[in-house]
Structures are given as C-alpha cells and as structure tokens.
Write an enzyme that holds these catalytic residues in place. Structure first.
Site, PDB file in Angstrom:
ATOM      1  N   SER A  50       0.836  -1.203   0.000  1.00 23.32           N
ATOM      2  CA  SER A  50       0.000   0.000   0.000  1.00 23.32           C
ATOM      3  C   SER A  50       0.872   1.254   0.000  1.00 23.32           C
ATOM      4  CB  SER A  50      -0.933   0.008   1.220  1.00 23.32           C
ATOM      5  OG  SER A  50      -0.210  -0.261   2.402  1.00 23.32           O
ATOM      6  N   ASP A  88       5.917  -6.967   2.591  1.00 29.52           N
ATOM      7  CA  ASP A  88       4.938  -7.393   1.590  1.00 29.52           C
ATOM      8  C   ASP A  88       5.655  -7.693   0.273  1.00 29.52           C
ATOM      9  OD1 ASP A  88       2.280  -7.911   1.221  1.00 29.52           O
ATOM     10  OD2 ASP A  88       1.654  -5.811   1.104  1.00 29.52           O
ATOM     11  N   LYS A 117       4.738 -11.381   3.388  1.00 30.83           N
ATOM     12  CA  LYS A 117       3.314 -11.634   3.105  1.00 30.83           C
ATOM     13  C   LYS A 117       3.130 -11.726   1.599  1.00 30.83           C
ATOM     14  CE  LYS A 117       0.002  -8.302   3.473  1.00 30.83           C
ATOM     15  NZ  LYS A 117      -0.510  -8.245   2.095  1.00 30.83           N
ATOM     16  N   GLU A 119      -0.158 -12.492  -1.518  1.00 32.68           N
ATOM     17  CA  GLU A 119      -1.604 -12.553  -1.743  1.00 32.68           C
ATOM     18  C   GLU A 119      -1.977 -13.812  -2.522  1.00 32.68           C
ATOM     19  OE1 GLU A 119      -2.919  -8.961  -3.659  1.00 32.68           O
ATOM     20  OE2 GLU A 119      -2.109  -7.667  -2.063  1.00 32.68           O
ATOM     21  N   GLU A 186      -9.140  -9.597   3.906  1.00 35.95           N
ATOM     22  CA  GLU A 186      -9.468  -8.214   3.535  1.00 35.95           C
ATOM     23  C   GLU A 186     -10.837  -8.154   2.855  1.00 35.95           C
ATOM     24  OE1 GLU A 186      -6.377  -6.050   1.537  1.00 35.95           O
ATOM     25  OE2 GLU A 186      -7.695  -4.342   1.106  1.00 35.95           O
TER      26      GLU A 186
HETATM   27  O1  KIV Z   1      -0.380  -3.419   1.730  1.00 38.44           O
HETATM   28  C1  KIV Z   1      -1.136  -3.363   2.706  1.00 38.44           C
HETATM   29  O2  KIV Z   1      -1.256  -2.312   3.372  1.00 38.44           O
HETATM   30  C2  KIV Z   1      -1.893  -4.539   3.065  1.00 38.44           C
HETATM   31  C3  KIV Z   1      -2.901  -4.403   4.165  1.00 38.44           C
HETATM   32  C4  KIV Z   1      -4.129  -3.771   3.642  1.00 38.44           C
HETATM   33  C5  KIV Z   1      -3.204  -5.704   4.809  1.00 38.44           C
HETATM   34  O3  KIV Z   1      -1.745  -5.561   2.476  1.00 38.44           O
END
Ligand code: KIV
Length: 285
Positions: A50, A88, A117, A119, A186
């Site tokens: 994000s 991420d 993390k 997806e 989410e």
């Molecule tokens: O990138 C991010 O901020 C996210 C959150 C919304 C969980 O993946």
C-alpha cells in the site's frame, strides 16, 4: 503492566491463536512511522505494498517493485522495533518462478523483515512452499487481494456468494496446512471471516472483515487521517493529521509572509563586541 522487550517473532504470533488479546497490526513505511507504531505497542508492523498508493502517489499497488519494498523495509527495520516486521512481496515478485520468488523474499529479509506476506490462496501454494523451504515465515492474504484488482474488476467486497465464501475458507485451510503463520482477510463479510477463523489453526487478521478475527490491521495513513481522499467503510480515523499538517504549514506560510518568522529567539546572533568590531552596530536588535 510492563511489556516484554523481546522482539516478537512469527511463532509468537502463531501462538496467539485463540487466546489472549487480539493481535494488532499496522502498516508503516519508514523509520518515524515504525517508531510511532512500535511506541504505541502494536504486535506487527506490515511494510505493505500500500506504500504505492499512500506514500508514492500511484493509483494501485501494482507499480511497486521488490527494490521499492526492500528500500521501505530497510527504513522500518532501522527503528529496531519490538513488533514483528513483515515485508509485503509486491506483484510479480512471486509469480514467475520458484527461484525468483525465493530471491525476492530473501531480499526483504536481508533488508530487515522477519517474515513476508503474499496474496492468494491455493494458486500460490508453490510460492508459499518455496519461501517456507528457505526458512522464511509467510503470512497469507485472502479476500480482496489488491494485486488482483484488474482480475477482480475493482476493489470489491469478496466472498458474498456461497461458492466464493467456500473458496475463501478452502484457500485459508490450504495456506494454514502449507505452514503460513497468519492470514490477512481483507474486505469479506464478517460471517465469512468467522468461518475462516474457526476453520484454521493460525490467527486471522482482518481489515474490513468484521470483529470475528484473531486480530485487526489498518493502514497507518488511514487511521491517522493522513490519507483523506477516500474513507472506506472499515476505516476508523483516530486523528486528522492531514488537516493538522495543512493548517500548520499554512500558519508557517502566513508567518513568513507577515515577516514574523523567524523571531530574534529563532535566530543565531553575533556577540555584540564582534558585531561592533565589524561595524554592525545594533545588528542584534
Ligand atoms: O499493503 C497493505 O497495506 C496490506 C494491508 C491492507 C493488509 O496488504
């Protein structure tokens, strides 16, 4: 109550399933925001992709690269937070090959993340397994997966129909079976989040997924009101920092224009004798 100062690790987060206080996760993208989050006592700092939208000004998360993410993970890690730092994996960093996936995950770990993390559900089990095989803990992410915005046809609540809800539960079970230590949910109906939470032995962390999760996450800029262009239904604003910052900068601009900044107290002065010797009589007035 005194808080332990030992850094949180993925197994500590995994062990919080079904007992104790809900997990608290917040995003952060740089050293100051990581310090704020850690001083506030959050359990997990997610260096989320994000960052693309709330920091870098892109329209979606697809624009950031592993280089970008490593840069922001490193900045967060410099805060040396007690919270678990999760990096991420950006779009296309775990879709091409097992080798690229592992190298990209390792880059985030070398930058300072203690877990990554990604997806997706059963479709991504190969990537999950490859990363776990290199001893890097993996957090899953199901429901609205923003990296799939084009395939999903927009940012929409997921799992509203029977089949779709069951798919999410099955994906979650598969991720947990594979070894993910936690799963972000989410934008799914709360009943679906509850089904998932009941079905998996690892913590679920919700964003727009209601209260039946093992934890909650919000984006730093949303919860602080630094991002004020859109307010999704699930965001609760705890401050209005964009408005406060704009008012503060406007006051600075007004003071400069009025000649009231800087004041004498905000100025370095020569000693009077030096000023006099230079012929600058009254220079310090
Ligand atoms: O990138 C991010 O901020 C996210 C959150 C919304 C969980 O993946």
């Amino acid at each position: 109550m005194t808080r332990s100062t030992a850094p949180l690790r993925a197994p500590d987060v995994r062990a919080r399933k079904g007992g104790g206080a809900p997990l608290v996760m917040v995003t952060a993208y740089d050293e100051p925001s990581a310090r704020v989050a850690d001083d506030a006592g959050v359990d997990i700092i997610l260096v989320g992709d994000s960052v693309a939208m709330v920091v870098l000004g892109y329209d979606d998360t697809l624009q950031v690269t592993t280089d970008d993410m490593a840069h922001h993970v490193a900045a967060v890690a410099r805060a040396k937070p007690r919270a678990l730092v999760v990096g991420d994996l950006p779009w296309l960093s775990y879709h091409v090959s097992r080798e690229e996936t592992v190298r990209n995950a390792a880059r985030l770990v070398r930058a300072g993340a203690a877990a990554v993390k990604l997806e997706g559900g059963r479709k991504r089990l190969g990537a999950v397994q490859a990363i776990l095989d290199t001893e890097i803990p993996v957090m899953g992410h199901l429901g609205l997966t923003p990296q799939s915005v084009h395939a999903l046809g927009g940012y929409r609540v997921q799992g509203k129909q029977l089949d779709a809800a069951q798919e999410i539960v099955d994906d979650a079970v598969a991720l947990a079976d594979a070894g993910c230590f936690a799963i972000v949910l989410e934008c799914v109906p709360d009943a679906v989040a509850r089904m998932v939470t009941d079905a998996v032995p690892v913590p679920t962390i919700g964003i727009g997924a209601g209260r039946h999760c093992d934890g909650q996450v919000l984006v730093y800029h949303d919860l602080l009101g630094l991002e004020d262009r859109l307010t999704p239904k699930f965001v609760r604003r705890y401050a209005s920092l964009k408005a406060d910052a704009t008012a503060a900068v406007a006051r600075f601009a007004a003071d400069v224009r009025a000649g009231t900044f800087p004041s004498s107290e905000e100025t370095y002065h020569l000693a009077d004798d030096v000023a006099d010797a230079l012929g600058l009589h009254g220079a310090n007035a």
